[in-house]
Enzyme design. Structure first.
Site, mmCIF file in Angstrom:
data_model
loop_
_atom_site.group_PDB
_atom_site.id
_atom_site.type_symbol
_atom_site.label_atom_id
_atom_site.label_comp_id
_atom_site.label_asym_id
_atom_site.label_seq_id
_atom_site.Cartn_x
_atom_site.Cartn_y
_atom_site.Cartn_z
ATOM 1 N N GLY A 304 -42.225 11.286 -10.426
ATOM 2 C CA GLY A 304 -41.748 11.583 -11.777
ATOM 3 C C GLY A 304 -40.352 11.007 -11.964
ATOM 4 N N GLU A 305 -39.562 11.653 -12.802
ATOM 5 C CA GLU A 305 -38.173 11.247 -13.062
ATOM 6 C C GLU A 305 -38.069 9.918 -13.809
ATOM 7 O OE1 GLU A 305 -35.862 11.077 -9.478
ATOM 8 O OE2 GLU A 305 -36.447 13.076 -8.818
ATOM 9 N N GLY A 306 -39.190 9.335 -14.213
ATOM 10 C CA GLY A 306 -39.146 7.992 -14.778
ATOM 11 C C GLY A 306 -39.036 6.921 -13.719
#
Length: 338
Positions: A304-306
Site C-alpha cells: 500500500g502507501e502508493g
C-alpha cells in the site's frame, strides 16, 4: 473546490467526462514508427507514452510534476478482528510518512515525485459495515470532495495510494458488492492475518453483504456502505484528475477497488488511469481483469502507501526517455526495413 454536495451531483459529473487528445496520441505513435527500432519492439513502453500524451494533451509528454497522494482513514470493521494491527497504527504510520521514514518516502525520492499525505478523521473510524453503513451520504461526499480537492490541476501525473488499517476488508467487501462473490473470493491476508483472522475477515464481508443485500446495487451506494474515507477520497481524486485531464496511476488492490465504482457507472471513466502494479493481495488480479485493466508491474508487493504507483513512475520515465531521446532512422543514417 469540488462543488460536489450530493450523490446526484457526483452522478452528474460522471455523466459528462472530458476525452483525451487523439491527435497527440497519433503524433506520438507516428514518431514511434520512425525511431531506430523494429515496430512495436518497446511493447507497452510505447503504449504508455501515447497514453501520457493523450491525457496531457501534448505531443511531447513530460513528467516534470509528479504528485503522489496518499489518503488515510480508519475503519470500524476492525473491531471484528479482521486485521493483524490495531487502528492506532494508521495515525502512527501517517506520522512516519511525515518524518520521511516509510517506504513511500524513499520511492518518491528515487523517482522524483512529491508526496502529500491527507488524513481523513482518523479519530472517527467509519461505521462497522456488518452492523450499519460505513458512511452516511454526507460523510461520503465530504471524503470524495477531500480527494477531489487534493489533486493539483497542473500535475503531469498523479499517483493515488492509501493507508488505513482494515481497508483491505473494506475493499474486498466493495469488490464483492460490485462484481459478485463473497469473502471466499475476495478476502486476502492483508497485513498478515493468520487462518483464524482470515476466517473472521471472510465472515465479516459475508455478513455485510447479507445485511445490505437490498441496498448495494448502485456503485456509489456500495462505496458509501462498505468503503472508507480514504477509498472515497481516491474515487474523488480519480474523478478530479479526469476533469483536469491528468493521467493517473492507481496503486494496488485497495486503490483499484476504490476507483472501480466510477468504471461501473461509466465504462470509460478510468481511461485516464493505469493500474500501476498487480498486488499480491488476493483478489487484485481478478479485479483488474474485471475492469479490463492490465497492471504495469507485477512484483508481489502488497504494502500500500502508493508504493507500487510511485515505483511505476520509473517505468514511465524510461518510456518517455526512449521516446524523446532516440534518433529516427533518418537522423541516425540507419536503413529502414525493406
Amino acid at each position: 473546490m469540488s462543488g460536489i454536495a450530493s450523490l446526484a451531483e457526483l452522478r452528474t459529473r460522471l455523466a459528462n467526462l472530458p476525452e483525451g487528445d487523439d491527435g497527440a496520441a497519433s503524433a506520438i505513435a507516428e514518431r514511434q514508427s520512425r525511431l531506430t527500432k523494429p515496430q512495436g519492439s518497446l511493447g507497452r513502453l510505447e503504449e504508455l507514452v501515447a497514453w501520457l500524451g493523450r491525457w496531457q494533451g501534448r505531443e511531447t509528454p513530460r513528467l516534470d510534476d509528479v504528485s503522489v497522494l496518499v489518503f488515510a482513514g480508519n475503519h470500524g470493521v476492525v473491531a471484528r478482528g479482521v486485521s493483524a494491527y490495531p487502528v492506532s497504527v494508521t495515525a502512527q504510520m501517517v506520522a512516519n510518512f511525515e518524518r520521511g521514514g516509510a517506504a513511500i518516502n524513499q520511492i518518491c525520492k528515487s523517482v522524483g515525485a512529491s508526496l502529500r499525505v491527507v488524513s481523513l478523521k482518523l479519530d472517527a473510524p467509519t461505521g462497522d459495515f456488518t452492523q450499519q453503513v460505513a458512511m452516511s451520504e454526507a460523510e461520503f461526499i465530504e471524503a470524495v470532495a477531500a480527494g477531489y480537492d487534493a489533486v493539483p490541476a497542473s500535475a503531469d501525473l498523479v499517483c493515488l495510494g492509501e493507508m488505513g488499517i482494515g481497508n483491505t476488508t473494506a475493499a474486498s467487501a466493495l469488490a464483492a458488492s460490485l462484481l459478485g462473490g463473497g469473502g471466499e473470493r475476495w478476502a486476502g491476508r492483508g497485513t498478515g492475518l493468520d487462518d483464524e483472522g482470515m476466517a473472521r475477515k471472510r465472515e465479516a464481508i459475508d455478513a455485510g453483504l447479507a445485511l445490505h443485500r437490498t441496498h448495494h446495487q448502485d456503485p456509489l451506494a456500495a462505496s458509501m456502505i462498505f468503503g472508507g474515507r480514504e477509498l472515497a477520497a481516491i474515487l474523488g481524486a480519480a474523478l478530479a484528475a479526469r476533469r483536469y485531464r491528468v493521467p493517473v496511476l492507481l496503486d494496488g488492490f485497495v486503490a483499484t477497488a476504490a476507483a472501480a465504482p466510477l468504471a461501473r457507472l461509466n465504462p470509460s471513466a478510468l481511461d485516464h488511469a493505469q493500474v500501476a502494479h498487480c498486488s499480491a493481495e488476493a483478489g487484485h488480479r481478478g479485479l483488474c481483469a474485471e475492469l479490463g485493466m492490465r497492471p504495469i508491474l507485477d512484483l508481489d508487493m502488497r504494502l500500500g502507501e502508493g508504493s507500487g504507483a510511485a515505483l511505476s513512475v520509473s517505468v514511465l520515465r524510461a518510456a518517455l526517455a526512449c521516446h524523446l531521446g532516440m534518433a529516427t532512422f533518418d537522423e541516425a543514417g540507419v536503413d529502414e526495413r525493406g
